[in-house]
Design an enzyme around this catalytic site. Structure first.
Site, PDB file in Angstrom:
ATOM      1  N   GLU A   8       0.073  -5.977  -7.232  1.00  0.00           N
ATOM      2  CA  GLU A   8      -0.107  -5.074  -6.594  1.00  0.00           C
ATOM      3  C   GLU A   8      -0.929  -5.072  -5.333  1.00  0.00           C
ATOM      4  OE1 GLU A   8      -2.700  -2.090  -9.081  1.00  0.00           O
ATOM      5  OE2 GLU A   8      -3.544  -1.562  -7.164  1.00  0.00           O
ATOM      6  N   HIS A  10      -0.588  -4.555  -1.146  1.00  0.00           N
ATOM      7  CA  HIS A  10       0.079  -2.964  -0.403  1.00  0.00           C
ATOM      8  C   HIS A  10       0.164  -3.410   1.188  1.00  0.00           C
ATOM      9  CE1 HIS A  10      -1.056  -1.091  -4.164  1.00  0.00           C
ATOM     10  NE2 HIS A  10      -2.324  -1.264  -4.003  1.00  0.00           N
ATOM     11  N   PHE A  23     -11.248   5.896   2.632  1.00  0.00           N
ATOM     12  CA  PHE A  23     -12.065   4.991   1.520  1.00  0.00           C
ATOM     13  C   PHE A  23     -13.065   4.225   2.209  1.00  0.00           C
ATOM     14  CE2 PHE A  23      -8.154   6.128  -0.745  1.00  0.00           C
ATOM     15  CZ  PHE A  23      -8.724   6.836  -1.925  1.00  0.00           C
ATOM     16  N   HIS A 164       0.558   3.524 -10.211  1.00  0.00           N
ATOM     17  CA  HIS A 164      -0.549   3.320  -9.419  1.00  0.00           C
ATOM     18  C   HIS A 164      -1.763   4.258  -9.225  1.00  0.00           C
ATOM     19  CE1 HIS A 164      -2.871   2.350  -5.768  1.00  0.00           C
ATOM     20  NE2 HIS A 164      -2.673   0.985  -6.186  1.00  0.00           N
ATOM     21  N   ASP A 287      -4.638  -6.382  -5.595  1.00  0.00           N
ATOM     22  CA  ASP A 287      -4.975  -5.396  -4.859  1.00  0.00           C
ATOM     23  C   ASP A 287      -5.336  -5.457  -3.354  1.00  0.00           C
ATOM     24  OD1 ASP A 287      -4.791  -2.410  -4.706  1.00  0.00           O
ATOM     25  OD2 ASP A 287      -6.469  -2.157  -6.432  1.00  0.00           O
TER      26      ASP A 287
HETATM   27  C1  GRE Z   1      -5.713   1.062  -3.959  1.00  0.00           C
HETATM   28  O1  GRE Z   1      -5.574   0.168  -4.718  1.00  0.00           O
HETATM   29  O2  GRE Z   1      -4.615   1.789  -3.486  1.00  0.00           O
HETATM   30  C2  GRE Z   1      -7.029   1.270  -3.226  1.00  0.00           C
HETATM   31  C3  GRE Z   1      -6.967   2.303  -2.338  1.00  0.00           C
HETATM   32  C4  GRE Z   1      -8.247   2.670  -1.665  1.00  0.00           C
HETATM   33  C5  GRE Z   1      -9.363   1.929  -2.152  1.00  0.00           C
HETATM   34  C6  GRE Z   1      -9.203   0.646  -3.158  1.00  0.00           C
HETATM   35  C7  GRE Z   1      -7.930   0.567  -3.703  1.00  0.00           C
HETATM   36  O3  GRE Z   1      -6.037   2.865  -1.972  1.00  0.00           O
HETATM   37  O4  GRE Z   1      -8.094  -0.331  -4.602  1.00  0.00           O
HETATM   38 ZN    ZN Z   2      -3.739  -0.959  -5.537  1.00  0.00          ZN
END
Ligand code: GRE
Ligand code: ZN
Length: 327
Positions: A8, A10, A23, A164, A287
């Protein structure tokens, strides 16, 4: 443990990077932004430093799911997938790709997932919760009937679909008003995503498409802790409300779902998830860039679980589920 696989993780493109901005405060955003845009230097160094052999990359959130205009959603998904295909081509032994999908248009999403799997060799799709339509009262959840042909295609392609998190829209959940700290990963992500996953189950989707493979992050978005209670009550309430599926929630959760450890490095929660679904269905994830590779890795490397469970969770389950040619 060396050669861990994480899934996971990104990246962002110019059209979607602003979605992650909300965020973070200014001081953190500079760091998170540079992480989201750098898959050539910083990320491989993080992987090398902490024993991660391979990452499955996906677009940030909510990205395509937050674009009300269908044509734009289709264009942004294609652009992101084309760029991701390039990243994978550049680092074929380190990265694999999850497709972003324009779920605004089920036919376009079907075409896009097929394009990504067949042309680029992507290993699945990652979709950020419900899709917006421009009408805040009309949100698209994927148990809706217009998605059944899409799901048939996903099943036929035999690739996992990662559901997700995303936040609910402002005002959608009155209970969060005045308590913004509950939004995002603190709570709202897991509440939103678990309801969506349970909708998929309750709709009977997995009776129609028994071969579907759904992945949930964050050690199952809270569902493992609630499985017994959901089925316990649902069992005797069947006549009084509509639950279209043939089996119990736990049946589908243990047969059609896989979980990752993304952003939830709690050994007691991991052990509980293992007790509910088995170590064979749980896969290590970080993540990135919202969490740290080092923190996630030292946790899974040292967690008090057996070495064979650690190997399965850290690497073997992902190789099997995604048919990876991993080193
Ligand atoms: C995510 O996993 O997509 C995510 C966000 C913003 C803050 C924390 C987070 O998009 O884990
Ligand atoms: Zn994520």
């Amino acid at each position: 443990m060396q050669n861990k696989i994480a899934l996971e993780e990104h990246f962002a493109i110019d059209a979607t990077i602003g979605d992650s901005r909300v965020f973070f405060g200014e001081h953190l955003w500079t760091e998170v932004k540079s992480r989201l845009l750098d898959t050539d230097d910083r990320l491989p160094r993080e992987m090398d430093a902490h024993g991660v052999g391979m990452m499955l990359l996906s677009l940030n959130a909510p990205a395509v799911q937050a674009i009300a205009n269908k044509r734009r959603a289709i264009a942004v998904a294609r652009e992101a997938n084309d760029l991701l295909a390039e990243k994978v081509r550049k680092h074929p032994s380190r990265y694999a790709g999850f497709a972003a999908l324009p779920m605004q248009d089920p036919d376009a999403a079907t075409i896009e997932i097929e394009r990504c799997v067949k042309e680029f060799g992507f290993v699945g799709a990652l979709v950020n919760g419900f899709t917006e339509t421009g009408d805040s009262k009309k949100l698209l959840y994927y148990d809706l009937p217009q998605y059944r042909a899409f799901w048939k295609k996903v099943e036929a392609l035999d690739v996992p679909f990662y559901l997700h998190p995303r936040n609910p829209l402002p005002g959608q959940i009155p209970g969060y008003e005045g308590h913004n700290w509950l939004l995002g990963p603190n709570w709202a992500f897991n509440a939103e995503t678990s309801v969506h996953a349970l909708r998929l189950i309750g709709s009977g989707l997995f009776d129609e498409c028994p071969g579907l493979k759904i992945v949930l992050g964050h050690l199952g978005e809270g569902i493992p802790a609630q499985l017994w209670r959901i089925d316990g009550r649902n069992g005797w309430m069947k006549e009084r409300h509509r639950y279209a599926a043939k089996g119990s929630v736990a049946d589908y959760f243990r047969k059609n779902f896989w979980l990752t450890t993304s952003g939830n490095y709690s050994t007691s929660t991991l052990v509980q998830a293992m007790a509910e679904v088995g170590a064979g269905r749980i896969m290590f994830s970080v993540d990135w860039p919202f969490e740290d590779v080092g923190q996630a890795c030292s946790w899974i490397d040292e967690a008090k679980i057996s070495e064979s469970d650690r190997m399965q969770i850290g690497r073997e389950n992902a190789i099997k589920l995604f048919k990876l040619k991993a080193n």
